[in-house]
Design an enzyme around this catalytic site. Structure first.
Site, short mmCIF file in Angstrom:
data_model
loop_
_atom_site.label_atom_id
_atom_site.label_comp_id
_atom_site.label_asym_id
_atom_site.label_seq_id
_atom_site.Cartn_x
_atom_site.Cartn_y
_atom_site.Cartn_z
N ASP A 328 0.82 -1.22 0.00
CA ASP A 328 0.00 0.00 0.00
C ASP A 328 0.85 1.27 0.00
O ASP A 328 0.33 2.37 -0.18
CB ASP A 328 -0.96 0.01 1.20
N ASP A 400 6.65 -5.86 6.87
CA ASP A 400 5.25 -5.50 7.11
C ASP A 400 4.32 -6.53 6.47
O ASP A 400 3.50 -6.22 5.61
CB ASP A 400 4.98 -4.10 6.52
#
Length: 538
Positions: A328, A400
């Site tokens: 993202d 992440d």
């Protein structure tokens, strides 16, 4: 024509009591024979699609892909065995029974993904007992019907072409086409069908293929079918239902997802890896992957500031940064706040994510256009394989990944993976790993810390409160002790130099508990994580 027990499996044109031909005739393949064998190919392809669709949906909606696929495949194969056993009781009207079974498989199997998707949106406790009963009930029913198909096709082939086939040749031919159909679908399902059609349309397309086999049987055996008109009407009705569902697939998906998410859906796409949904409400924008919340725009800054800055600021002047996951671009946005950074490498498995967050205006606004920065290079690859095949060294590595809800993700939390991570970390560098909630999944959190220690890294655990997720944990890992930074980038909304020490203080209910390292050979973390978070949803 008589369709009694004696006639059902007798070869056309043979005399009662005549011995079967010992060797097949050398003649070429007849068109009717080729069509029957082609129907085996189609039947196998359709059967595997329904199995894969059920497994994929169960993984999307219930999590733990290994568990869901294992139980779905096991239940489906058992049901197929049951169907094969039941086929021995079909003695009369062989063609008519085959035609009915094809229509039922096409109707129920074709509608299976849509039915499960809608049920998950409307049933109370969508991951609870009612949904699971429906899931395994439909899997069992479709599997039983599919198990009936192949034995009936073999009997039709034997009846029609007894002069050509001995038993060994019949079984060989049928299984060859059966396995070929399975191979084609196994390759096409993740690479072509789901990305291009989605699960709902894929099911409907193959339901129509089953219906097409029924129509072919209706035409080929038209001279021996009783009530031909009724069979024709059934074919038309099933095809009409499936075509109607195909035309309404978008509206159905929209309705079901609107109910499930409860917000206006801005974007919905299915990639080869996951279902991506972006919603918007008065409170902000949310990203869901396979129904699981990944961020909420109202507080994602808390998560990403806490993830990135303790490692980046402690290094002082990082030049080369690696971000694993985080397609993202939010973590990259925070990394780019350091003028010393010369290159950021982002490794994200799903190209759909990097495309959306580099092109879609609303999403690029959230990451401040980070993925378009000339300093950023993104690679769409599996992080495990990428680390194995590259030798670059980085000053900071930001990990992440999604939580270890399956063995596919759990491998990214193992000693094997962290050993690879260590090889890519510079002597004075820091790695940081997002590590679930130390409050809800306390043992899971400390398992990750123990696993990093097991490969020789020094760990510094910390946590932050993110309202959308609750108390969330991170672990810094390095070859040298971590020292609190004396300065942070300007413009941060959450972190301050004076407030940093509080993140590293663990109250008694989150303090360290004994845990074993997570190894690739057993992946105990996946089971621990499932058990701890499962208690929350009970």
């Amino acid at each position: 024509m008589v369709e009694g027990p004696a006639a059902a499996d007798a070869p056309v044109g043979s005399q009662p009591g005549a011995p079967p031909s010992a060797e097949p005739a050398p003649a070429g393949v007849a068109p009717a024979e080729l069509l029957l064998l082609a129907s085996v190919f189609v039947i196998a392809a359709c059967g595997l699609v329904y199995e894969l669709a059920a497994g994929a949906l169960a993984s999307y909606l219930l999590g733990d892909s290994v568990l869901q696929f294992s139980t779905i495949i096991g239940a489906y194969l058992f049901a197929m065995g049951l169907g094969s056993w039941l086929s021995r009781f079909i003695e009369r009207q062989l063609v008519a029974q085959f035609l009915r079974i094809e229509l039922l498989v096409g109707l129920i199997g074709g509608l299976l993904p849509a039915s499960l998707f809608v049920a998950h949106s409307v049933l109370p406790g969508s991951a609870g007992a009612a949904f699971r009963v429906l899931l395994y009930g439909l899997v069992g029913l479709v599997g039983t019907l599919v198990g009936l198909e192949i034995p009936l096709v073999m009997r039709l082939l034997k009846r029609q072409f007894s002069a050509r086939y001995g038993l060994k040749d019949l079984v060989s031919q049928v299984l060859t086409f059966d396995y070929l159909g399975a191979l084609v679908v196994a390759v096409a399902f993740p690479l072509l069908l789901v990305p291009q059609l989605g699960l709902i349309r894929t099911g409907l397309v193959f339901g129509l293929l089953n219906a097409a086999v029924a129509v072919w049987a209706l035409w080929m055996f038209r001279h021996e079918l009783r009530a031909w008109g009724a069979h024709a009407l059934a074919c038309v009705a099933v095809a009409a239902v499936l075509i109607g569902a195909m035309l309404g697939a978008d509206r159905l998906t929209t309705w079901a997802e609107d109910r499930f998410y409860g917000e206006s859906i801005l974007l919905r796409e299915t990639s080869a890896y996951q279902r991506v949904v972006v919603t918007r409400s008065a409170a902000g924008v949310r990203l869901f992957l396979n129904g699981n919340l990944q961020f909420h725009s109202r507080d994602e800054y808390r998560y990403h500031e806490a993830l990135v800055h303790p490692a980046m600021a402690a290094h002082g002047a990082p030049k080369r940064v690696l971000v694993l996951g985080g397609g993202d671009g939010m973590a990259v946005r925070e990394v780019l706040k350091y003028p010393s950074v010369e290159q950021v490498t982002l490794v994200e498995l799903d190209p759909q994510m990097t495309r959306l967050f580099s092109e879609q205006p609303l999403l690029t606004a959230l990451n401040a256009g980070a993925l378009k920065s000339p300093k950023v290079r993104w690679v769409n690859a599996d992080a495990f394989g990428w680390l194995e095949s590259h030798d670059q060294v980085f000053d900071v590595i930001v990990v992440d990944f999604p939580d270890p809800t399956s063995f596919a993700l759990g491998k990214l939390y193992t000693t094997t993976f962290y050993s690879l991570l260590d090889q890519h970390l510079s002597a004075g560098g820091y790695a940081v790993v997002q590590t679930t909630s130390p409050l809800i999944a306390r043992k899971s959190y400390w398992t990750v810390a123990t696993t990093l220690e097991a490969v020789g890294l020094t760990v510094t655990p910390y946590h932050a409160h993110v309202p959308s997720f609750g108390e969330w944990g991170f672990v810094l890992a390095s070859r040298r002790p971590w020292r609190a930074p004396q300065v942070l980038p300007e413009g941060l909304r959450f972190l301050t130099v004076s407030g940093l020490p509080a993140l590293f203080d663990f109250p008694p209910d989150m303090s360290r508990v004994p845990a074993e390292p997570n190894r690739l050979s057993d992946q105990g973390l996946v089971h621990t994580f499932e058990a701890e978070w499962g208690r929350v949803h009970q």
